[in-house]
Motif scaffolding. Structure first.
Motif, mmCIF file in Angstrom:
data_model
loop_
_atom_site.group_PDB
_atom_site.id
_atom_site.type_symbol
_atom_site.label_atom_id
_atom_site.label_comp_id
_atom_site.label_asym_id
_atom_site.label_seq_id
_atom_site.Cartn_x
_atom_site.Cartn_y
_atom_site.Cartn_z
ATOM 1 N N TYR A 7 34.048 20.552 35.693
ATOM 2 C CA TYR A 7 35.222 19.930 35.093
ATOM 3 C C TYR A 7 35.485 18.665 35.914
ATOM 4 C CZ TYR A 7 36.113 24.468 32.873
ATOM 5 O OH TYR A 7 36.006 25.622 32.131
ATOM 6 N N GLU A 8 35.971 17.614 35.282
ATOM 7 C CA GLU A 8 36.088 16.348 36.003
ATOM 8 C C GLU A 8 37.317 15.547 35.574
ATOM 9 O OE1 GLU A 8 32.860 13.042 37.256
ATOM 10 O OE2 GLU A 8 33.183 13.209 35.094
ATOM 11 N N ILE A 9 37.965 14.977 36.575
ATOM 12 C CA ILE A 9 39.042 14.005 36.359
ATOM 13 C C ILE A 9 38.641 12.744 37.117
ATOM 14 C CG2 ILE A 9 41.498 13.472 36.685
ATOM 15 C CD1 ILE A 9 41.977 16.527 36.897
ATOM 16 N N VAL A 10 38.684 11.599 36.457
ATOM 17 C CA VAL A 10 38.336 10.336 37.115
ATOM 18 C C VAL A 10 39.598 9.484 37.215
ATOM 19 C CG1 VAL A 10 36.882 8.289 37.087
ATOM 20 C CG2 VAL A 10 36.000 10.439 36.162
ATOM 21 N N LEU A 11 39.947 9.119 38.449
ATOM 22 C CA LEU A 11 41.137 8.303 38.698
ATOM 23 C C LEU A 11 40.737 6.934 39.228
ATOM 24 C CD1 LEU A 11 41.827 11.489 39.827
ATOM 25 C CD2 LEU A 11 44.099 10.506 39.557
ATOM 26 N N ALA A 27 44.041 10.350 44.220
ATOM 27 C CA ALA A 27 43.064 11.414 44.028
ATOM 28 C C ALA A 27 43.096 12.406 45.187
ATOM 29 C CB ALA A 27 41.664 10.813 43.889
ATOM 30 N N ILE A 28 43.223 11.901 46.415
ATOM 31 C CA ILE A 28 43.284 12.773 47.594
ATOM 32 C C ILE A 28 44.544 13.631 47.545
ATOM 33 C CG2 ILE A 28 43.573 12.802 50.105
ATOM 34 C CD1 ILE A 28 41.773 10.296 50.193
ATOM 35 N N GLU A 29 45.655 13.011 47.185
ATOM 36 C CA GLU A 29 46.915 13.750 47.081
ATOM 37 C C GLU A 29 46.816 14.853 46.029
ATOM 38 O OE1 GLU A 29 51.651 12.939 46.043
ATOM 39 O OE2 GLU A 29 50.283 11.259 46.382
ATOM 40 N N LEU A 30 46.208 14.519 44.880
ATOM 41 C CA LEU A 30 46.045 15.491 43.804
ATOM 42 C C LEU A 30 45.115 16.623 44.238
ATOM 43 C CD1 LEU A 30 46.682 16.239 40.874
ATOM 44 C CD2 LEU A 30 44.773 14.781 40.156
ATOM 45 N N PHE A 31 44.075 16.288 44.978
ATOM 46 C CA PHE A 31 43.136 17.287 45.478
ATOM 47 C C PHE A 31 43.857 18.334 46.323
ATOM 48 C CE2 PHE A 31 40.619 18.475 49.276
ATOM 49 C CZ PHE A 31 39.653 19.275 48.682
ATOM 50 N N PRO A 58 32.380 28.955 42.816
ATOM 51 C CA PRO A 58 33.253 27.908 42.257
ATOM 52 C C PRO A 58 34.095 27.256 43.354
ATOM 53 C CG PRO A 58 34.195 30.075 41.869
ATOM 54 C CD PRO A 58 32.881 30.311 42.541
ATOM 55 N N THR A 59 34.269 25.949 43.231
ATOM 56 C CA THR A 59 35.050 25.217 44.221
ATOM 57 C C THR A 59 35.452 23.859 43.661
ATOM 58 O OG1 THR A 59 35.061 24.439 46.521
ATOM 59 C CG2 THR A 59 33.047 24.074 45.271
ATOM 60 N N ILE A 60 36.467 23.281 44.245
ATOM 61 C CA ILE A 60 36.852 21.909 43.910
ATOM 62 C C ILE A 60 36.402 20.999 45.040
ATOM 63 C CG2 ILE A 60 39.171 22.232 44.866
ATOM 64 C CD1 ILE A 60 40.163 20.192 42.770
ATOM 65 N N LEU A 61 35.791 19.864 44.674
ATOM 66 C CA LEU A 61 35.244 18.947 45.666
ATOM 67 C C LEU A 61 36.271 17.899 46.070
ATOM 68 C CD1 LEU A 61 31.756 18.277 44.029
ATOM 69 C CD2 LEU A 61 32.340 20.019 45.724
ATOM 70 N N LYS A 62 36.168 17.463 47.322
ATOM 71 C CA LYS A 62 36.990 16.331 47.743
ATOM 72 C C LYS A 62 36.629 15.117 46.891
ATOM 73 C CE LYS A 62 37.836 17.683 52.543
ATOM 74 N NZ LYS A 62 37.684 17.309 53.974
ATOM 75 N N PRO A 63 37.586 14.223 46.662
ATOM 76 C CA PRO A 63 37.332 13.062 45.789
ATOM 77 C C PRO A 63 36.077 12.290 46.180
ATOM 78 C CG PRO A 63 39.647 13.206 46.313
ATOM 79 C CD PRO A 63 38.967 14.250 47.154
#
Length: 259
Positions: free
Chosen positions: A130-134, A140-144, A196-201
């Motif tokens: 899944y991807e969000i591009v800012l 992006a860091i704050e959202l992460f 599963p994991t979320i990556l740093k921006p």
């Protein structure tokens, strides 16, 4: 020679010379020359390898091609041929070239697929992401960190930050993406992650990517991938053969002669 209607009382005549001149004006000659060389290279190697096609194979391939371009009956086929300025013999030649190319691909690379796969299998890995591009790295860091701390879910963030409606509805879901389809900066991070994991921006030329890696898909050498590898190898080989050809060209006022 063909005629195209201008209105109910006028017509314009288009000759083969007009078509060739338009190809020149469209700057398509280098592309067409490469296609000609490619066809001749394939024909030469096919002849040396004594690769043949049977009448039955040709008929089957012709039926498959007609189905692919949605030519359901003879009338539709004739209309398509006329539209493209082709004869039935021309169509048969197209089918034959396609079929011979497929047979040549198998002849040259069928026994090279497995060694190549095991040497390059990481290139054929995939990932469900899944991807969000800012645009803004700080945002992006704050959202992460907000997602990591549970202040907002990735899906909620997608609803807020993805402008495209369809992608927003899917929560930024990209599906299963092959490694080769990813930007190098992205693939380097995705395929070293423990899903599963979320990556740093991740910063690329397209923006700042916030990616949720759901699953890493290990490649399996099935028939589909086998065909893809053979086509990849054939394309590389064909490009090398074409690059070896020295083309001497001469452009005149109304023609191009290639020797």
């Amino acid at each position: 020679m063909s005629q195209a209607s201008i209105n109910s009382s006028k017509t314009i005549t288009i000759t083969e010379r007009d078509i060739l001149h338009q190809i020149k004006l469209s700057c398509k000659i280098p592309e067409i020359v490469e296609q000609i060389i490619t066809r001749k290279v394939i024909a030469e190697v096919v002849e040396k390898a004594d690769i043949k096609v049977t009448t039955e194979e040709l008929q089957k391939a012709a039926n498959q091609m007609r189905a692919m371009i949605k030519l359901q009956d003879a009338q539709a086929t004739w209309a398509w041929l006329e539209k493209h300025g082709l004869s039935l013999d021309d169509f048969e030649e197209i089918v034959q070239i396609t079929l011979l190319s497929q047979k040549l691909t198998t002849h040259l690379f069928a026994d090279k697929v497995e060694p190549y796969f095991y040497e390059h299998q990481l290139d054929y890995a995939g990932a469900v992401i899944y991807e969000i591009v800012l645009d803004d790295e700080d945002e992006a860091i704050e959202l992460f960190y907000e997602i990591q701390e549970g202040e907002i879910s990735f899906f909620e963030a997608a609803q807020k930050y993805i402008p495209d409606m369809e992608l927003r509805r899917k929560g930024g879901y990209q599906g299963e993406v092959d490694r080769s389809e990813m930007l190098p900066e992205v693939s380097a991070k995705v395929f070293t992650a423990n899903a599963p994991t979320i990556l740093k921006p991740i910063i690329t030329s397209k923006g700042v990517h916030l990616i949720l890696v759901e699953e890493i898909i290990k490649p399996e050498l099935n028939n589909k991938l086998r065909q893809k590898i053979m086509l990849d190898l054939f394309s590389k080989w064909l490009k090398q053969q074409v690059e070896k050809i020295q083309v001497v060209s001469h452009i005149e006022a109304n023609s191009k002669v290639v020797k």
